[in-house]
Motif scaffolding. Structure first.
Motif, PDB file in Angstrom:
ATOM      1  N   ALA A 260     -16.696 -21.027  29.993  1.00 17.35           N
ATOM      2  CA  ALA A 260     -17.082 -22.372  30.047  1.00 17.35           C
ATOM      3  C   ALA A 260     -15.581 -23.066  30.005  1.00 17.35           C
ATOM      4  O   ALA A 260     -14.757 -22.588  29.180  1.00 17.35           O
TER       5      ALA A 260
ATOM      6  N   THR B  76     -14.129 -27.281  29.418  1.00 20.66           N
ATOM      7  CA  THR B  76     -14.326 -29.069  29.721  1.00 20.66           C
ATOM      8  C   THR B  76     -12.896 -29.388  29.808  1.00 20.66           C
ATOM      9  O   THR B  76     -12.116 -29.165  29.225  1.00 20.66           O
TER      10      THR B  76
ATOM     11  N   LEU C 285     -17.299 -28.726  32.621  1.00 21.89           N
ATOM     12  CA  LEU C 285     -17.792 -29.988  32.445  1.00 21.89           C
ATOM     13  C   LEU C 285     -16.410 -31.036  32.536  1.00 21.89           C
ATOM     14  O   LEU C 285     -15.719 -30.894  31.843  1.00 21.89           O
TER      15      LEU C 285
ATOM     16  N   GLN D 280     -20.725 -30.198  35.658  1.00 21.90           N
ATOM     17  CA  GLN D 280     -21.390 -31.788  35.255  1.00 21.90           C
ATOM     18  C   GLN D 280     -20.101 -32.580  35.365  1.00 21.90           C
ATOM     19  O   GLN D 280     -19.240 -32.339  34.886  1.00 21.90           O
TER      20      GLN D 280
ATOM     21  N   ARG E 163     -21.533 -33.194  23.380  1.00 24.39           N
ATOM     22  CA  ARG E 163     -21.573 -32.526  24.843  1.00 24.39           C
ATOM     23  C   ARG E 163     -20.579 -31.446  25.047  1.00 24.39           C
ATOM     24  O   ARG E 163     -20.982 -30.215  25.449  1.00 24.39           O
TER      25      ARG E 163
ATOM     26  N   TRP F  31     -22.117 -27.778  25.725  1.00 24.75           N
ATOM     27  CA  TRP F  31     -21.541 -27.025  26.963  1.00 24.75           C
ATOM     28  C   TRP F  31     -21.319 -25.611  26.331  1.00 24.75           C
ATOM     29  O   TRP F  31     -21.791 -24.662  27.015  1.00 24.75           O
TER      30      TRP F  31
ATOM     31  N   LYS G 202     -24.148 -23.728  25.199  1.00 26.43           N
ATOM     32  CA  LYS G 202     -24.998 -22.836  26.320  1.00 26.43           C
ATOM     33  C   LYS G 202     -24.267 -21.698  27.151  1.00 26.43           C
ATOM     34  O   LYS G 202     -25.099 -20.739  27.577  1.00 26.43           O
TER      35      LYS G 202
END
Length: 671
Positions: A552, A554, A607, A637, A660, A664, A667
């Motif tokens: 993941a 960001t 993200l 996103q 967020r 994120w 998840k």
């Protein structure tokens, strides 16, 4: 594009000693809501008698969804603190009159769309009074030594500023004809300029000293009151250069400014410079300048002494670290300043004749502001990994805490330990960093781990309070962070190592701290995340396009295509200095557009986030990367924060972003 602004979200943790099991049980884990919990303390100003320290405190007003700043004062022994202002709008930049009768500040108390004006508060009592009525903002000011006049920097009136009279009118077209034509938070730049005025306190009359087409900044009176020094770009086209002039002018209308010296650095616009400081004899000034103009912000910041009559000289050539915020000592023999060192920023004293440096306050800390008053008293704003910034008195070689604006909040929190780490990159370069483990960390257990990357690139993670790291750790994550090549704090060669080569060596460096945490049995190699803001987001894009191990990511306010940045952000001078122009040197732009041009190699769910009105790293760059991942089918996103700039301001958006992040990473790293 290379965003010097540190929008990498400094978020910290706290080592508060727990006294007994009952105290431990009463403490709680930090949550996303705590991103708005800190009281930001800044701008300490010693009173002329040395007995009081005025300062500002910024807090989140959750009801009005904005951050407000108010003026406080604390006495020298730290036993009394008084809030002096409490209007609906903010007050900032407190400054004592030389006789101590008045405390001045700036505020737009008529409403947030009104310009900032100068206000005076009489210490004898009564309400503060506004004493100026300019159509543009009062941006900066300084009292004359006799207290009868005040030097002001005032912005021209903006004819398009929202008012009751024009709120329903169609705004006129925006006409652009400048080389440097846009700036984050300011918007599109036109003919408005910043001018130097002298204001008579008794008559309330202001005379402009520098009319014309140039910007003036950083005014400071000579101790004898005969001159005002200021900084201004006065080349044929100031937009094309970062070369500034240090000028002096007599404080009477019609006087002509005289150039003292030319130096390199950003004084206005998006600059980092602080006000030059006069030697007590009024015959010279000291200021922080860039050693090599060609290196833009990668260059070392040195101390320059500039006599009024004679050549300027660098006095810190032998010190391979940034020296910033210089102030002359009261005897004129030495200069106080900050040295930015590996993971720390310390107060130092430099011998003005020999350049010899003495470190006054060392250890794991980041000291960011100071003021010198009578009786050789010094006050500081200082932060550590377990305490947000507060005001301290510096005496006897130690820091004594004066303000405690964050104590009540800290007392409720269970904070995570923050450890300094050091490892080697792929080519053997030593890399410094930090490791944060959850408060309930169990040795031998592997944890989901988030790599945090700072902005800049020329900045660093320091030993200061970092709320975001603490929130992640409280929610069960290990946090690792590095100061890769390109960072400050390790000298000029270390900073310029990524010149025109973004995402190469610095990618290797940040991956090295991840490898370190995995090798120690702390990080779970199957549950790795990465994220950052500004250049931290940019480097995140490089990391996930070069390494597929992250589950993941960001990426905030980032860019993956240098060609898209040229002419659309506020760094045209820096682009042309570092990469040249796209039509003459397309290879450099393509080389530094790796993430977009290799987006098909990205497999990490990402993200993207950005402020709608960000002119530092504009939204279109995040849109491009988001579109690329949507095209390749990678989970993604894009979050756009309406009306926000490069740094988010609204407390609700700051909390939303934190939530967020947690959602994120939760998840993809926990489920």
């Amino acid at each position: 594009m290379l965003c010097r602004i540190l929008c990498c979200l400094l978020i910290t943790f706290t080592f508060v000693s727990n006294s007994g099991l009952a105290a431990d049980a009463a403490r709680r884990a930090m949550t996303a809501a705590d991103i708005n919990g800190i009281h930001d303390v800044s701008d300490p100003q010693l009173s002329p008698d040395g007995e009081w320290v005025a300062h500002t405190v910024r807090t989140a007003n959750l009801d009005k969804d904005k951050r407000t700043t108010h003026v406080w004062m604390t006495n020298w022994d730290g036993k009394r603190s008084v809030q002096l202002t409490n209007s609906q709008e903010s007050e900032h930049t407190p400054r004592w009159s030389p006789d101590g009768q008045y405390l001045a500040f700036l505020s737009a108390r008529g409403g947030e769309d009104d310009p900032d004006q100068l206000w005076l508060m009489n210490r004898a009592g009564g309400e503060a009074q506004v004493v100026t009525s300019f159509k543009g903002d009062v941006l900066d000011y300084e009292w004359s030594p006799d207290g009868k006049r005040i030097a002001l920097i005032v912005m021209d009136e903006d004819p398009n500023r929202p008012t009751e009279a024009n709120k329903d009118k169609t705004p006129p077209p925006i006409v652009i004809d400048r080389f440097y034509f846009k700036e984050d938070e300011t918007g599109y730049l036109g003919a408005l300029r910043r001018h130097l005025y002298v204001f008579d306190v008794a008559s309330r009359k202001a005379d402009v000293l520098t009319p014309g087409t140039f910007n003036e900044d950083l005014p400071t009176w000579s101790p004898d009151g005969a001159l005002i020094a200021f900084v201004s770009k006065r080349a044929a086209d100031p937009d094309r250069s970062n070369d500034n002039g240090l000028y002096v002018i007599a404080p009477q209308a019609g006087s002509e400014p005289r150039l003292v010296t030319v130096f390199h650095g950003d004084a206005g616009d998006s600059g980092w410079m602080t006000t030059p400081s006069w030697r007590p004899d009024s015959r010279a000034l000291v200021l922080s300048v860039n050693r090599d103009p060609k290196l833009i912000y990668y260059g070392q910041q040195d101390l320059m002494v500039a006599p009024l009559d004679g050549p300027a000289r660098i006095i810190s050539n032998d010190i391979d670290r940034n020296l910033i915020s210089p102030r002359w000592s009261t005897d004129g023999k030495s200069i106080y300043a900050f040295i930015e060192d590996d993971r720390n920023q310390h107060l130092v004293r430099v011998n003005a004749a020999t350049g010899k440096l003495e470190r006054l306050l060392a250890g794991r800390r980041e000291t960011t502001e100071f003021d010198i008053g009578p009786k050789n008293r010094i006050v500081l704003v200082d932060s550590t990994v377990d305490r947000p910034a507060e005001v301290f008195a510096f005496e006897g070689g130690k820091a004594r805490q004066l303000t405690r604006h964050n104590d009540a909040w800290l007392a409720t929190l269970q904070l995570a330990p923050v450890e300094e780490i050091s490892t080697t990159s792929k080519d053997g370069t030593q890399i410094s960093g930090f490791l944060v483990t959850p408060p309930d960390y169990v040795a031998g257990k592997r944890y989901p781990t988030i790599l945090q990357i700072h902005g800049g690139p020329v900045s660093q993670y320091a030993n200061s309070f970092m709320p975001m790291w603490q929130i992640f750790a409280s929610q069960g994550y290990v946090v690792v962070a590095a100061n890769p090549r390109g960072s400050s704090g390790r000298g000029e060669d270390f900073a310029r190592a990524i010149w025109a080569e973004w995402g190469g060596k610095d990618t290797d460096d940040v991956l090295a701290v991840v490898d370190y945490a995995v090798s120690k049995g702390i990080a779970d190699p199957q549950r790795l995340g990465v994220g950052g803001w500004s250049y931290g987001g940019i480097l995140t894009d490089y990391v996930i396009s070069r390494d597929s191990r992250f589950k993941a990511a960001t990426s905030g306010a980032s860019i993956g295509n240098a060609l898209a940045g040229y002419g659309t952000d506020m760094y045209v001078r820096e682009y042309e200095a570092e990469l040249g122009t796209p039509w003459k040197n397309p290879e450099a732009y393509l080389r530094n557009s790796y993430p977009l041009l290799h987006a098909d190699r990205i497999t990490t769910p990402t993200l993207f986030l950005c402020g709608e009105q960000d002119f530092n790293v504009p939204l279109l760059n995040s849109e491009q990367m988001y579109q690329a991942l949507r095209s390749t089918g990678v989970a993604t996103q894009l979050i756009i924060y309406p009306g926000q700039f490069h740094g988010l301001r609204k407390p609700s958006y700051l909390r939303d972003r934190m939530e967020r992040y947690l959602g994120w990473f939760g998840k993809y790293l926990k489920n």
